[in-house]
Design an enzyme around this catalytic site. Structure first.
Site: not given
Ligand SMILES: NC(=O)C1=CN([C@@H]2O[C@H](COP(=O)(O)OP(=O)(O)OC[C@H]3O[C@@H](n4cnc5c(N)ncnc54)[C@H](O)[C@@H]3O)[C@@H](O)[C@H]2O)C=CC1
Ligand SMILES: O=C1O[C@H](COP(=O)(O)O)[C@@H](O)[C@H](O)[C@H]1O
Length: 257
Positions: A84, A109, A146, A150
């Site tokens: 994703n 982020s 995650y 980013k």
């Protein structure tokens, strides 16, 4: 910006903040992952950013992109961020080049640099009198997969800027909450981004001239360990909110005029 602006992840929290603030400022083309509950007032499509066909359809006819779609969970597993966030972002960039898009704004982020928050620095770095600042020139230092995804999105932007000429702005978003800052969460208050400042910084990123940028997307909080100077200098960011102006859910002070 005369051409439509593609907003991926339009059904999410950041998308809501942007649309609430900038509803009439642009001709929007919205991309949802699943059909929206209410019929949007703007052109839209439903698709997946990891599908080349969906991404090509989304990119058709747009002049700029705000790319929010992805798995936003700090605890997201590798399979999900790979598909994703990383593969999806690469497909978005590739399609943007094919379409001749000028400007690409990427939702990065705080988690791209989460491991700067060491045991030695915390919790002092979250407090108003602490002078520690990250300013976007530091190397990524993710504290989870995650965050790795980013940081990878930022590097993809570097490549597509250098080799294909897109203007790229990576906004390392802090902690977006509606109405008031997070309660009993010093770290969240230090990186709070209000809804209106969120809309405003994305507006700035669509309007300003730049080559390749990494900026922090937080409000002008008294507590902060992210500098907002680059966003001010390059984008003209002029945030209105400050987590120190709230006591719990109540606003107890107004912004300086
Ligand atoms: N909310 C926050 O405080 C922060 C958000 N971000 C980033 O901002 C972006 C938006 O975050 P939120 O709005 O909070 O998350 P959200 O979960 O509310 O919205 C993300 C949207 O992306 C869509 N999406 C997920 N995978 C997709 C795919 N493969 N294809 C198409 N659409 C897909 C989801 O359906 C959802 O509507 C994310 O990339 C997130 O990593 C970064 C830092 C802080
Ligand atoms: O990147 C993100 O960051 C925010 C804030 O991080 P947290 O560790 O304080 O929760 C997070 O809420 C959001 O889900 C995520 O996408």
């Amino acid at each position: 910006m005369d051409d439509p602006v593609l907003l991926t992840g339009a059904g999410g929290a950041v998308g809501a903040a942007i649309l609430e603030g900038l509803e009439d400022a642009y001709e929007w083309k919205l991309m949802f992952h699943s059909p929206p509950a209410e019929e949007p007032d703007h052109e839209y499509l439903v698709g997946d950013v990891s599908s080349e066909g969906d991404v090509a359809a989304a990119m058709d006819g747009v002049g700029a992109v705000i790319h929010l779609a992805g798995d936003p969970r700090p605890e997201a597993p590798w399979d999900s961020v790979l598909e994703n966030n990383i593969d999806g972002t690469q497909k978005m960039y590739e399609a943007a080049v094919d379409e001749g898009v000028e400007k690409f704004v990427f939702a990065s982020s705080n988690h791209a640099v989460g491991s700067f928050e060491t045991d030695e620095r915390t919790p002092e770095m979250y407090r108003p009198d602490d002078q520690y600042r990250l300013d976007g020139t530091e190397l990524p230092r993710p504290g989870n997969l995650y965050g790795v995804s980013k940081a990878t999105g930022e590097v993809l932007g570097r490549y597509y800027h250098d080799e294909h000429g897109l203007s790229v702005c990576n906004i390392r978003i802090g902690n977006l909450t509606r109405g008031h800052p997070p309660i009993d969460y010093e770290r969240g208050q230090a990186m709070w981004l209000s809804y209106r400042d969120c809309a405003h910084i994305h507006d700035c990123a669509l309007q300003a001239d730049y080559e390749y940028e990494i900026v922090y997307g937080i409000s002008d909080n008294d507590r902060k360990y992210y500098s907002i100077e680059r966003a001010k200098d390059v984008l003209g960011y002029d945030p209105q909110d400050n987590s120190a102006h709230f006591d719990g859910e109540e606003r107890v002070a107004e912004p300086e005029p």
